[in-house]
Write a protein that holds these residues in place. Structure first.
Motif, PDB file in Angstrom:
ATOM      1  N   LEU A  68      -3.757  -0.057  -3.672  1.00 53.09           N
ATOM      2  CA  LEU A  68      -4.681  -0.692  -2.797  1.00 53.09           C
ATOM      3  C   LEU A  68      -6.275  -0.380  -3.038  1.00 53.09           C
ATOM      4  CD1 LEU A  68      -4.867  -2.070   0.053  1.00 53.09           C
ATOM      5  CD2 LEU A  68      -4.966   0.256   1.080  1.00 53.09           C
ATOM      6  N   GLU A  69      -6.608   0.504  -3.416  1.00 54.05           N
ATOM      7  CA  GLU A  69      -7.818   0.755  -3.754  1.00 54.05           C
ATOM      8  C   GLU A  69      -8.346   0.155  -4.979  1.00 54.05           C
ATOM      9  OE1 GLU A  69      -8.476   5.217  -3.529  1.00 54.05           O
ATOM     10  OE2 GLU A  69      -8.092   5.081  -1.472  1.00 54.05           O
TER      11      GLU A  69
ATOM     12  N   ASP B  50      -6.971  -2.643  -6.188  1.00 53.10           N
ATOM     13  CA  ASP B  50      -7.108  -4.310  -5.839  1.00 53.10           C
ATOM     14  C   ASP B  50      -7.015  -4.966  -6.875  1.00 53.10           C
ATOM     15  OD1 ASP B  50      -7.156  -5.975  -3.905  1.00 53.10           O
ATOM     16  OD2 ASP B  50      -9.260  -6.423  -4.221  1.00 53.10           O
ATOM     17  N   GLU B  51      -5.859  -4.627  -7.799  1.00 50.77           N
ATOM     18  CA  GLU B  51      -5.734  -5.507  -9.031  1.00 50.77           C
ATOM     19  C   GLU B  51      -4.632  -4.819  -9.721  1.00 50.77           C
ATOM     20  OE1 GLU B  51      -9.251  -5.004 -11.648  1.00 50.77           O
ATOM     21  OE2 GLU B  51      -9.086  -2.756 -11.896  1.00 50.77           O
TER      22      GLU B  51
ATOM     23  N   ALA C 221      -9.626   2.044   2.106  1.00 51.70           N
ATOM     24  CA  ALA C 221      -9.598   0.567   2.362  1.00 51.70           C
ATOM     25  C   ALA C 221      -9.082   0.414   3.736  1.00 51.70           C
ATOM     26  CB  ALA C 221      -8.849  -0.290   1.325  1.00 51.70           C
TER      27      ALA C 221
END
Length: 199
Positions: free
Chosen positions: A47-48, A50-51, A126
């Motif tokens: 999640l942090e 994001d890739e 996030a």
């Protein structure tokens, strides 16, 4: 380092492989996935980030968290223990559940659309950005400052009655509460919709 339970109950495996239609079982699967710390850490990292990430960097970061150290200070055994557990157990099960997309041959991992079902239960940076407490706190401070300034006779605010300012603050709180309620309702509908597609 304490051992981490990597097992899943029989009902999780059967619900993923047999596509059970029981809504409660699907929720049980979600909570069972989150019960394990390493799986929560996988979701937090993805999640942090994001890739798409590699298995190596994911394993290193989780090993660093578990050993309360930096990635550079990890021993090869610490890295290997987490790497093997992720490779053999956690990531395949999360992929089967449709929570992550795991390319085992290339060692690439990314979040799937269904990961939203679990994110609401994680306490990540996030996710914290979505918390409404900051909005309420900000509105409280701004309203308090405006009313105090009016009471103290600050130029520009003296023309407005204190009662009118207080009423404006109350209306602002009402609007914020309404927006909060609508957002929560939409989020619940999204989660319910995704749960029904899993079933």
């Amino acid at each position: 380092m304490s051992s981490v339970d990597t097992s899943l109950p029989d009902e999780l495996s059967s619900s993923v492989s047999d596509a059970e239609t029981d809504d409660q079982l699907s929720k049980d699967v979600i909570f069972e996935l989150l019960k394990n710390r390493r799986r929560r850490e996988v979701l937090t990292y993805l999640l942090e980030a994001d890739e798409t990430v590699t298995l190596g960097e994911l394993a290193e970061q989780i090993a660093a968290w578990e050993n309360d150290t930096s990635v550079n200070a990890l021993s090869s055994d610490q890295r290997k223990r987490v790497y093997v557990a992720l490779y053999q157990t956690h990531l395949p099960k999360m992929d089967d559940a449709g929570i992550v997309e795991y390319d085992q041959d290339r060692g690439l991992i990314s979040l799937s659309d269904n990961a939203d079902l679990l994110m609401m239960y994680l306490d990540t940076d996030a996710h914290r950005q979505d918390r409404w407490d900051r909005w309420y706190a900000g509105l409280s401070i701004a309203g308090g400052v405006l009313i105090a300034a009016a009471l103290l006779g600050v130029p520009g605010l003296t023309a407005l009655p204190t009662l009118a300012l207080a009423g404006g603050v109350v209306l602002a709180f009402f609007a914020l509460s309404l927006a909060h309620a609508v957002t929560n309702r939409e989020h619940e509908r999204t989660v319910d919709g995704k749960l029904s597609r899993i079933d």
